[in-house]
Design a protein around this motif. Sequence first.
Motif: not given
Length: 341
Positions: A312-341
């Motif tokens: 899992e590529s876990i991002y902390e806090g709802l405020e991190s959602a756009p950055a998580a999407l940008a990182d995933m699209m750029a190939g900087r995440t591994v496995g399932k990308t999700m936000i822990r709210i």
Amino acid sequence: MVMSTAWQVVEYPDGEVLGEQFALTEMELPDVADGHVLVRNTWTSVDPGLRLRLRPSAPSGYFAAFPLRRPMDGILTVGVIEQSRAEGFPVGSCVWHSYGWRSHAVVDPGKAAMNGLASLRVLDLKRAPAQAYLGPLGGMGLTAYAGLHVIDALDGAGTLWVSAAAGAVGSLVCQIAKFSGLRVVASAGTDEKVAWLRNDIGVDAAFNWRAGPLEESLRAVAPEGLDFYFDNVGGTHLEAALEAMNNNGRVSLCGSISDYEREAVGPRNLFLATSKNLTLRGFRGSAHAPLLDIMQERLAPWLADGRLAYRESIYEGLESAPAALADMMAGRTVGKTMIRI
């Protein structure tokens, strides 16, 4: 009165996803009416398909584009029921639903969401932790399983290539295919991901598609050709697959991530589908919701006993959602990308 913090799209990206294209807003939720529940969201999903909805119009037949300056619906999310006026959904239950990228939601259990896949559903936390229902036991697992199902690759022999194999769907496809008896070759965009695919996922061969000419790299790991291809990338990857396919081979068209943020490219050799008698089968996981229970019954024991490798590529806090999407699209995440709210 209950307030919910929610992301809205304020401008459709032209190219890469950037934070300023979104706004985090506060909204007042309606009272919980008869037959409805209030859910406090704890995990929310980040998926490549969201990028297709960040356009003035989404591809025909797909989920609708996100309207500007309105909360983003149609995103699989896990949470806990805090108020309930719906039979069968008691307070304290862990559930999934489709009102993601926000902190709270009022949900109608009788309303079908995302072709029925994301309708309100109580989750069995004895089977797996809550966030697993956004990954191997949720939409990602269903997409992987359905994509192999539609090309009859779950029970048979042959060689399968999986592109974007270190992603949430690709890594599951590799393992389901291996457990089903296929020889699996995989590609990813970094050496670290390739090592993970070899050492943890257990594919038969893997390569970094950026390290050399794609067709040569594919030929080196599959000199006998391909019987199946699970396409997450499209473009030049699909072109290379068509070149390598054996006669009567089958291709599962899951995604085309190479085209999501730039002009579509290829394939230039589509006639090979005719000359080689190939089957190219487009599909959407949500269109195969009846397979969900079958998929969970098959994957849950593998997940519980550790046979199913899962990152899992876990991002902390709802405020991190756009950055998580940008990182995933750029190939900087591994496995399932999700936000822990």
